[in-house]
Write an enzyme that holds these catalytic residues in place. Structure first.
Site, mmCIF file in Angstrom:
data_model
loop_
_atom_site.group_PDB
_atom_site.id
_atom_site.type_symbol
_atom_site.label_atom_id
_atom_site.label_comp_id
_atom_site.label_asym_id
_atom_site.label_seq_id
_atom_site.Cartn_x
_atom_site.Cartn_y
_atom_site.Cartn_z
ATOM 1 C CG HIS B 20 -13.596 -13.278 -48.773
ATOM 2 N ND1 HIS B 20 -12.996 -13.679 -47.613
ATOM 3 C CD2 HIS B 20 -13.872 -11.948 -48.615
ATOM 4 C CE1 HIS B 20 -12.900 -12.640 -46.777
ATOM 5 N NE2 HIS B 20 -13.413 -11.588 -47.356
ATOM 6 C CG HIS B 252 -16.010 -9.439 -51.589
ATOM 7 N ND1 HIS B 252 -14.840 -9.581 -52.282
ATOM 8 C CD2 HIS B 252 -15.659 -9.084 -50.321
ATOM 9 C CE1 HIS B 252 -13.817 -9.320 -51.479
ATOM 10 N NE2 HIS B 252 -14.288 -9.014 -50.291
ATOM 11 C CD GLU B 400 10.212 5.327 -48.701
ATOM 12 O OE1 GLU B 400 9.045 5.333 -49.194
ATOM 13 O OE2 GLU B 400 10.987 6.291 -48.823
ATOM 14 C CG PHE B 426 10.837 7.786 -44.515
ATOM 15 C CD1 PHE B 426 9.768 8.648 -44.315
ATOM 16 C CD2 PHE B 426 12.053 8.325 -44.883
ATOM 17 C CE1 PHE B 426 9.918 10.020 -44.481
ATOM 18 C CE2 PHE B 426 12.213 9.697 -45.056
ATOM 19 C CZ PHE B 426 11.143 10.553 -44.855
ATOM 20 C CG HIS B 462 13.082 14.059 -42.661
ATOM 21 N ND1 HIS B 462 11.995 14.797 -43.033
ATOM 22 C CD2 HIS B 462 13.630 13.585 -43.821
ATOM 23 C CE1 HIS B 462 11.894 14.788 -44.357
ATOM 24 N NE2 HIS B 462 12.861 14.057 -44.849
#
Lengths: 657, 657
Positions: B20, B252, B400, B426, B462
């Site tokens: 890059h 890029h 989180e 999570f 959950h």
């Protein structure tokens, strides 16, 4: 009327001895005005295409939604259901679960998902309007979000995208109560939410969330014409009315207890027993649906006035009836076979899409700023933009999580089959939303490319080794890693035929054309014999997926030269294969006693279900490295020679035993 | 001097035929002024505790960093290394990889991670300063971030938290070039970045990123005293100088090609051959480190002036030398054994922490707004806040992903062992950052509670069923699911002893105390025989983890009453067990021929490596449901009776065979 909502929420949580009363108590006033005066809904037709969508992003406040569905008369939401809040089998689950009951537009609970999902719904609405006109498509998407939703990163992705696309019919109602589970929001955030939304191009309003007149004025303003999405910050008190628990985290996530409920009943002058609502209140709530029912009838009349072909087109669109797409797959496969040239499976996917896109208008493409790499945009593919919702390709930006959730929203809204691409390793950025695709069974296609060390120089941060296992571990998600261009065409066929979500796992680097024809008994069955052993019964089974399938074929030839009879099995999908009957499985894998060798440029984790503990695996044992792809395959020992060697070793051990 | 950076970037990408160049060309001017005039660094001491941290969040621009490390004289960064950019074994990997070479502060590449990691570093700096004083701790954390970083949701979590904590020594340099891979940023975003950062409590500056005078002025202002983090938006042109590729996405992510490189060389009047840098330029670059070396010497003098005990304390802290913590584990285990009362493993973890926190000052706790649920805060645990960095507990907010990345940053900064909690499900929100913990081998402890359907009423959104498999699939991460309170104490011992990251998977619901004592040969070895078969040789092995271990023990008793001799194996960690020698594994699991039955309230995925294909598994087969935990266990058939039945069936099948 708001008191009825509050009483139901308190009573149901108490009865369940579990749940979140604070949010329903705090937001009941806003919700009451919304349903009574603004929201377009018809409980007798929960799936009416032009209904407003209401997304309770703060899903823990589920009793607010269930109370509303009960009081406004949605089918199936009787008092008995509410009494069984959070009990096994009840539609009144702990968090709203899509498909469990009428009127639940999406599954929420994991914070931020609802808001991001709603962005996809609002996009679909704008796309429908561009296609079918404002007389048939004139609904709004409403989101109830709390501080928790707004703190999650996915929310920012959604907010930023919604502002960029000027989703003027998306309205977020912010339950600005200043409380999260740990206490005051000042423990963890100091953000100026109004300024934040404005920075993303939103209109921002504010009102006292307990003053019905102010609420009404704010909601009325929220539906006035604008070229921006709207956020209304309602200042509220969590657990409103619940004695000294009101305004504190104590009212958030557990039953209030008798004394606090009594205090709340007294404060709102509600002398009725649990689950008892006086007739005048139930009547008043029942009356709220009149507006929507009338609007529905008028809408139906407008639809009837359209020419029959247009009516049919609209109905087919809403029902997402896809045309027969097999000719597109055939055409693509024919090209692959005629050319015979090696092709990256991502490139083959792009070729398949070139045939599918013109044929299947429901398909909406996209990428997370990797369009040229994931091959999801075809020539002539019009981009969706703030002034161009007739398009069919979304530049999602570098927002994987928001993208995945918005794709769920598009699918839930109806009419579209969204597919979009990023690198496989970034599945780890959007697993929260992919999980909801799977849990809700939504037809969303994840195009996940650069699927192994084969991506080469970008190195271990970009090289998935565990991602395949992580996706295969997810129930309800079908993972496909096609091994040649023809399998790619078949994989797209599976993706469009499946009711639930699909992950198409594709390569950066080229693979040879190994197949001779398109087949209904190949990719769709998860695994099949690509090349049977020749010259006698099979001695060993070589199993390959994706780019490593060609290595298994090479190894077969190496072994054949030594007089070892190996069959090559292609296994594009473990889940589809596991769903086949035993006869197919046995025919493909051969008798248990025959050694099995699998090759995949990923970890072994999960493969023992196919190989058993004694099977051999040629693959990765840890993270990758930066270097040219060929050098990496050699370095990590993922070669045809290693596959052949593993087969020899397995046979030798079998002979000794 | 900036031309040297540009030339190296162009040449290395060309030589590698991969990489890059756009970002290094565009940001070379800012980077040059930063190193020449502002950044505090000493290449002869890359690990100097009081160095400024520089995080290249836009990790694809790695050649900018490698060029800087080479030109400023970091050890190991000779020209030969740069010539081997992106080749196997070179420290100059495709993206900066922590540990591959001196001066790389963290692994970056997955966008947004660097920025969020830097927040953790800046927190650790502020915590160090509060503990040891500004004469020893006086460094800044610098981040180079592009549009890609800022669009990722994790960035917002980081920005919001940094503003809240008023991390005044965190400075983000925004490479505002208006380009991403797909083209202009206007394809996907319209955000006002300055307003967005201001809304989060940041100071925002702006300057022309190609005007050295303006750059110097902006950087000088950025280091003036403030009570807020600072963002400097540098307007730059991507691929600066590269002919018609400059200012476009074409510069890029791929080599510029001969003609564009020639144009760039001409434009910056750089007649030198590839990788050749004239002596006056190398001298000027070498001189940039003088400031830092002098600062380092002065700092060392200040350290020397401290009393020996303080010096030792500081040195021990930086080296993260932990005191002997076994007494804390012993004390906790003794309490569990003395009480004998059932306890949720999350609660047991909280009890262990009550003993560990006073003893191990390096431990920094936290939670993602679930403090009372994940039991990570102990009595007297002081909170870290903008005006209180002496604290040891972080309210991360509902962020989180940002939390996990910032924990990586704390660990990388040195001095601390961060641990923090959220619900296991999570993990899907923060897998991107957990992956970097594992890839970098950072000592971070993830406390993941509510680990199964045992959380009950909150329902399938959950309830993790696949998360355990997803974490076990990740290389470099040790997953521990202790089955009783004593195992919890042992698991914390493993977590503190391990060099890399650990996931502690804990229950909401209570488990009985099953163990009799703390042991070095139990949890640390991954699996062990909790209860051998009695009255004769073992006939069947029952394997349990976490809350299901007690079911295996119950099943053993049921079977014993029928005369079936079952052993119970506890398997808190598959990875640790897989690392043991065969003798231990065989002794624990028993001979291959003996049937094995495992019970875990999760999917079977991954278990076949222990069970083989023929082993039995009692667990989940899909997503969970909302209801009380006991009802769910019954509904899904995860009971002692089912374990016993599986054992009987396995034995019957063995007898038939």
């Amino acid at each position: 009327m708001a008191s009825a909502l509050r009483a139901l929420a308190m009573d149901a949580v108490e009865e369940a001895n579990s749940g979140h009363p604070g949010m329903p108590l705090g937001f009941a006033d806003v919700a009451t005005v919304l349903y009574a005066d603004v929201l377009k809904f018809d409980p007798s037709a929960p799936d009416w295409a032009d209904r407003d969508r209401l997304v309770l992003s703060a899903g823990h406040g589920s009793m607010l939604l269930y109370g509303l569905l009960h009081l406004t008369g949605y089918p199936g939401w009787n008092l008995e259901v509410l009494r069984r809040f959070r009990q096994l089998g009840s539609p009144a689950a702990g968090h709203p679960e899509f498909g469990h009951g009428a009127g639940i537009e999406t599954t929420t609970g994991p914070l931020g998902q609802g808001l991001a999902t709603a962005v996809g719904m609002a996009m679909a609405e704008a796309m429908d309007r561009a296609r079918f006109g404002a007389d048939l498509v004139d609904h709004r998407t409403w989101v109830i979000a709390g501080d928790g939703c707004l703190m999650e990163g996915i929310a920012q992705e959604a907010i930023s995208l919604a502002g960029h696309l000027r989703l003027s019919r998306l309205i977020v109602l912010f339950d600005d109560n200043g409380i999260t589970i740990d206490g005051k929001t000042s423990l963890a955030t100091s953000e100026d939410q109004a300024a934040r939304f404005r920075a993303a191009g939103w209109r921002v309003l504010a009102a006292d969330g307990h003053d019905p007149v102010a609420i009404k004025a704010a909601l009325d303003e929220a539906v006035t014409d604008t070229d921006r999405p709207t956020m209304v910050a309602f200042r509220t008190q969590i657990g409103r009315g619940a004695g000294d628990k009101a305004g504190t985290a104590k009212s958030h996530g557990s039953p209030l207890g008798c004394s606090h409920i009594a205090a709340a009943r007294a404060a709102m002058d509600w002398p009725h027993a649990p689950f008892v609502i006086p007739a005048e209140i139930t009547d008043a709530w029942a009356a709220t649906s009149r507006r929507g029912k009338l609007a529905h009838m008028e809408w139906a009349t407008r639809l009837q006035k359209r020419p029959p072909a247009e009516q049919q087109a609209f109905t087919d669109h809403v029902a997402r009836r896809l045309p027969d797409f097999t000719q597109a797959l055939d055409a693509a496969a024919s090209e692959f076979l005629a050319s015979g040239k090696p092709l990256a499976t991502r490139a083959a996917s792009g070729k398949v899409l070139e045939h599918l896109i013109p044929l299947v208008p429901a398909l909406i493409g996209g990428s997370a700023d990797l369009t040229g790499s994931v091959n999801t945009r075809v020539p002539g593919h019009e981009v969706i933009a703030a002034d161009a919702f007739g398009g069919r390709f979304v530049h999602w930006g570098i927002r994987e999580h928001g993208m995945a959730a918005a794709m769920n929203g598009m699918a839930l809204h109806g009419g579209y089959v969204p597919y979009s691409g990023t690198f496989l390793v970034f599945a780890g950025y959007m697993l929260g939303a992919m999980r909801l695709s799977a849990l809700m069974g939504q037809k969303v296609v994840y195009v996940l490319t650069h699927d192994s060390i084969g991506l080469g120089e970008d190195g271990p941060t970009h090289q998935p080794v565990e991602s395949l296992a992580q996706l295969r571990a997810m129930p309800g998600l079908t993972v496909l890693r096609p091994g040649d261009p023809v399998e790619v065409a078949e994989a797209w066929g599976v993706a469009l035929a499946q009711p639930g979500p699909v992950a198409l796992v594709l390569s950066r680097q080229a693979v040879p054309v190994l197949r001779k024809e398109l087949s209904a008994h190949a990719t769709a069955r998860g695994a099949y014999v690509l090349s049977e052993a020749k010259g006698g019964p099979r001695q060993v089974t070589l199993i390959g997926t994706g780019t490593e399938l060609a290595l298994a074929v090479e190894a077969q030839a190496i072994l054949a030269a030594e007089g070892i009879r190996a069959a090559v099995v292609s296994m594009p999908s473990m889940e589809l294969f596991a769903a086949q009957d035993e006869a197919w499985q046995d025919a493909v894998l051969g008798p248990c006693a025959l050694p099995r060798v699998a090759v995949e440029a990923a970890l072994r984790f999960g493969w023992d279900s196919v190989l058993g503990r004694s099977g051999r695996f040629v693959g990765m044992t840890g993270f990758g490295a930066s270097g040219p792809a060929e050098a990496l395959y050699d370095h990590f020992g993922i070669t045809a020679a290693q596959v052949a060697e593993a087969a020899r070793a397995a046979l030798a051990k079998g002979a000794r035993a």
